[in-house]
Structures are given as structure tokens and as C-alpha cells.
Design a protein around this motif. Structure first.
Motif, PDB file in Angstrom:
ATOM      1  N   UNK A 312      30.724 -19.757  45.043  1.00  0.00           N
ATOM      2  CA  UNK A 312      29.855 -18.993  45.951  1.00  0.00           C
ATOM      3  C   UNK A 312      30.214 -17.504  45.912  1.00  0.00           C
ATOM      4  N   UNK A 313      31.494 -17.194  45.816  1.00  0.00           N
ATOM      5  CA  UNK A 313      31.894 -15.775  45.731  1.00  0.00           C
ATOM      6  C   UNK A 313      31.363 -15.173  44.430  1.00  0.00           C
ATOM      7  N   UNK A 314      31.408 -15.971  43.364  1.00  0.00           N
ATOM      8  CA  UNK A 314      30.863 -15.479  42.086  1.00  0.00           C
ATOM      9  C   UNK A 314      29.353 -15.247  42.221  1.00  0.00           C
ATOM     10  N   UNK A 315      28.680 -16.186  42.888  1.00  0.00           N
ATOM     11  CA  UNK A 315      27.230 -16.053  43.087  1.00  0.00           C
ATOM     12  C   UNK A 315      26.903 -14.835  43.949  1.00  0.00           C
ATOM     13  N   UNK A 316      27.772 -14.570  44.909  1.00  0.00           N
ATOM     14  CA  UNK A 316      27.590 -13.407  45.793  1.00  0.00           C
ATOM     15  C   UNK A 316      27.613 -12.115  44.975  1.00  0.00           C
ATOM     16  N   UNK A 317      28.504 -12.070  44.004  1.00  0.00           N
ATOM     17  CA  UNK A 317      28.631 -10.859  43.183  1.00  0.00           C
ATOM     18  C   UNK A 317      27.541 -10.779  42.125  1.00  0.00           C
ATOM     19  N   UNK A 318      27.275 -11.903  41.454  1.00  0.00           N
ATOM     20  CA  UNK A 318      26.351 -11.868  40.312  1.00  0.00           C
ATOM     21  C   UNK A 318      24.892 -11.968  40.749  1.00  0.00           C
ATOM     22  N   UNK A 322      25.403 -20.462  40.778  1.00  0.00           N
ATOM     23  CA  UNK A 322      26.632 -20.713  40.023  1.00  0.00           C
ATOM     24  C   UNK A 322      27.020 -22.183  40.133  1.00  0.00           C
ATOM     25  N   UNK A 323      27.237 -22.796  38.981  1.00  0.00           N
ATOM     26  CA  UNK A 323      27.590 -24.221  38.971  1.00  0.00           C
ATOM     27  C   UNK A 323      29.047 -24.400  39.379  1.00  0.00           C
ATOM     28  N   UNK A 324      29.340 -25.555  39.984  1.00  0.00           N
ATOM     29  CA  UNK A 324      30.717 -25.900  40.365  1.00  0.00           C
ATOM     30  C   UNK A 324      31.191 -27.004  39.424  1.00  0.00           C
ATOM     31  N   UNK A 325      32.287 -26.754  38.733  1.00  0.00           N
ATOM     32  CA  UNK A 325      32.837 -27.787  37.835  1.00  0.00           C
ATOM     33  C   UNK A 325      34.121 -28.319  38.467  1.00  0.00           C
TER      34      UNK A 325
END
Ligand code: ISE
Length: 334
Positions: A312-318, A322-325
Motif C-alpha cells: 500500500x505504501x508503494x501504491x501511495x507513492x506510485x 500494487x500486488x502483494x506476494x
């Protein structure tokens, strides 16, 4: 039988837990406390007749300490949890289990190699009466197959230095865990949407935010995180199933009708809202440890939650979904 507990960290949550363990949890005794702020540790420790350390590792190594509660800052959780595992001591670690996926995996691997669980993570919502009733309704099939979950997570304000990513790693982590637990599915992807920020939010804080999560079987969960809402601590959930809905948080406590208005109390913060949940969490943990079992939120739950939070933090920035593996779930957490 009494469980002799050491508490690492005597800040706000540590003090709260020491107080609760001392006054409201049967069969528990706080025998040691530690904090890098030795003066604070002394004040808290002397109040309950506990030994005082400045280093949590000395507390973990104290022979008098049978079990450990970790309430120090999140970045220290990994080292103290690993120390408890090495010392074969049960540990209740406040959330997060650790702030990064790699750190969580190190704890998971250390524990998964053992014959039984020793680690519990402090996701206290699982002990709240309303959250439990909601889960019972879902598991009992009262609203049919879950389709959507709407979560509202509002704080009146945040301390200086609180950042936009902390809204996810410090706040939304509770919703991530509650979602996985309520629906019984892992989260596979996260997206973050940003409305215009509130003018009441601290400068530079993206507040509120909307986190959208997707589960393995296609349930959608939206979490409103709003940490400068001003009016109080407001937690509300509505789960929409095929045959009905189940909600919580709308009407807690008593209502007053007077002078042409009806009013009810809104809690100041999570310590008030979840006071009973924290108590039940500690009671069940103490009883479980004395009986030789740890059944609450596991290292796996801590790891999976941090993995979703990182996505979610990655999605917030990008700005992208964002997929979770996740790694394979070790047998210990089956
Ligand atoms: C805080 O750190 C907590 O753990 C609370 O439970 C949560 O609701 C709040 O948003 C966080 O800041």
C-alpha cells in the motif's frame, strides 16, 4: 499460578499495559520493565515494584521473567522478538511485528523452525466484542458470502512528525489485520487514492487517504484513513454480504436526548475505544501462556499485514495498484 512478565518499553502503550496487567489481569505480575529512557522506566517500574533495565535484552535474559510484552518503538520489535525466541520465552509484541517484510520473515523463520508458537502480535481489535460479533455473523453465514467491506478509521489528530506513509504503517495496519481475520482471506493487491487534503491536516500530510484492498477471492475492502478529523476517534465497519449487511461502530454507548438534540460520546482515542479489548487480549494471552498455548494473532498475521502495508505504501507513492506476494505459509501457522 502467576505469570511473571517483563515489559519492554515504558512509553504510552507500555505504561498502559503495565497498569492493566497490574490492576485488571488475574494471574499476571509485572516483575521487570525496560526503556532506553531509564528515568521513565524507573518511575513506571517503581510504581509496581518491578526491576528496571535500560536495555530490553537484559530484561529478556532476566531469569525471573517468564514472558515478555514488547511495547517499544516498531523498529526494535524484531530484535527483541528474536531474543525472546532464542530464550524460549513467550512474547506479546505490539503491532507491527516488524516494519519491513524482511524483518518479519526473519522472525517468521526463527519461529517456524520450532515445535510450537511463542509469538503473538498485538492486534487488539480481534478481542473487541463488536468485532467478534461481526466475525461470528460472517462465519455463521448470517449475511451470506462477503462481497464488500467498508472501513472508517479516523483519529482526531496526530503527533508532530506523523507522515503520509505512517497513516498506512501505523493506522491502516489494524484494518489490514481485521480484514484478513474477518473475511478469512489474504489480501492480494492494494491501491491508494488521495482526495484533496484537509486544511486541518498538518502541512504536507496527505490526509485523508482511501486504501482499496482486494482479497484472494475477489472481496473489495475500502479503508478511509483520516487522522486529522478533529472530532474524536471513530471506527466504523460495514460488511456487505449476498444476503445482508453487518456493521459496527455506529452507536456505541448510551444516547442522551435533551434540549432538542440527541447525543452520544465519541472516544478520544484508541485507548478509550479499545480499553476492554486490550484487557481481554492480555487476559487471554496470560491464561494461554500459563496453559502452554499461544493462540492470538501470529507471526504469520504480523508478516502478512506488513506485506500488505508495504504494498500500500508503494501504491501511495506510485499511484498504481500494487500486488502483494506472500511466501508459502509454514505448517506451524496452518
Ligand atoms: C495507533 O498507533 C494505534 O495503534 C491505534 O490502534 C490506531 O487506531 C491509530 O490510528 C494508530 O495511530
Amino acid at each position: 499460578m502467576t505469570l511473571r512478565i517483563g515489559v519492554v518499553g515504558t512509553g504510552m502503550m507500555g505504561q498502559d499495559h503495565v497498569q492493566r496487567l497490574t490492576t485488571s489481569v488475574p494471574n499476571a505480575q509485572v516483575v521487570a520493565v525496560s526503556d532506553v529512557n531509564l528515568e521513565q522506566a524507573k518511575r513506571v517500574g517503581e510504581g509496581v515494584g518491578a526491576r528496571v533495565y535500560s536495555d530490553g535484552h537484559d530484561l529478556v535474559g532476566d531469569d525471573q521473567v517468564q514472558a515478555v510484552l514488547i511495547a517499544s518503538p516498531g523498529f526494535t520489535h524484531e530484535e527483541f522478538t528474536l531474543a525472546c525466541l532464542a530464550a524460549d520465552k513467550p512474547v506479546l509484541c505490539e503491532k507491527p511485528l516488524a516494519p519491513t517484510i524482511d524483518a518479519c520473515l526473519r522472525v517468521l523463520e526463527a519461529e517456524a523452525a520450532r515445535p510450537r508458537r511463542l509469538v503473538q502480535v498485538g492486534f487488539m481489535r480481534r478481542y473487541d466484542a463488536d468485532f467478534r460479533a461481526m466475525k461470528d455473523a460472517v462465519v455463521g453465514g448470517q449475511v451470506g458470502r462477503p462481497l464488500l467491506l467498508h472501513c472508517r478509521h479516523r483519529n482526531p489528530s496526530v503527533p508532530p512528525g506523523f507522515t503520509s506513509d505512517m497513516m498506512i504503517t501505523d493506522s491502516v495496519v489494524h484494518d489490514i489485520d481485521a480484514t484478513r481475520w474477518l473475511i478469512g482471506q489474504e489480501v492480494v493487491a492494494a491501491s491508494v487514492f488521495k482526495p484533496r487534503p484537509s486544511s486541518k491536516a498538518p502541512e504536507g500530510l496527505q490526509d485523508p487517504q482511501l486504501v482499496l484492498m482486494e482479497t484472494a477471492e475477489g472481496v473489495l475492502i475500502d479503508v478511509e484513513s483520516f487522522v486529522s478529523c478533529q472530532f474524536g476517534y471513530d471506527i466504523r465497519y460495514e460488511l456487505v454480504g449476498e444476503a445482508g449487511t453487518v456493521s459496527l461502530g455506529e452507536l456505541a454507548g448510551v444516547r442522551i436526548r435533551a434540549e432538542g438534540r440527541h447525543q452520544g460520546r465519541i472516544p478520544d482515542d484508541w485507548r478509550e475505544r479499545f480499553a476492554r479489548a486490550y484487557e481481554d487480549e492480555l487476559r487471554e494471552w496470560v491464561n494461554g501462556v500459563l496453559e502452554g498455548t499461544v493462540t492470538g494473532p501470529s507471526s504469520w498475521d504480523g508478516y502478512a499485514t506488513t506485506a500488505v502495508a508495504e504494498a500500500a505504501v508503494e501504491a501511495q507513492t506510485s499511484g498504481r495498484r500494487t500486488a502483494v506476494e506472500l511466501v508459502d505459509r509454514p505448517a506451524l501457522y496452518a
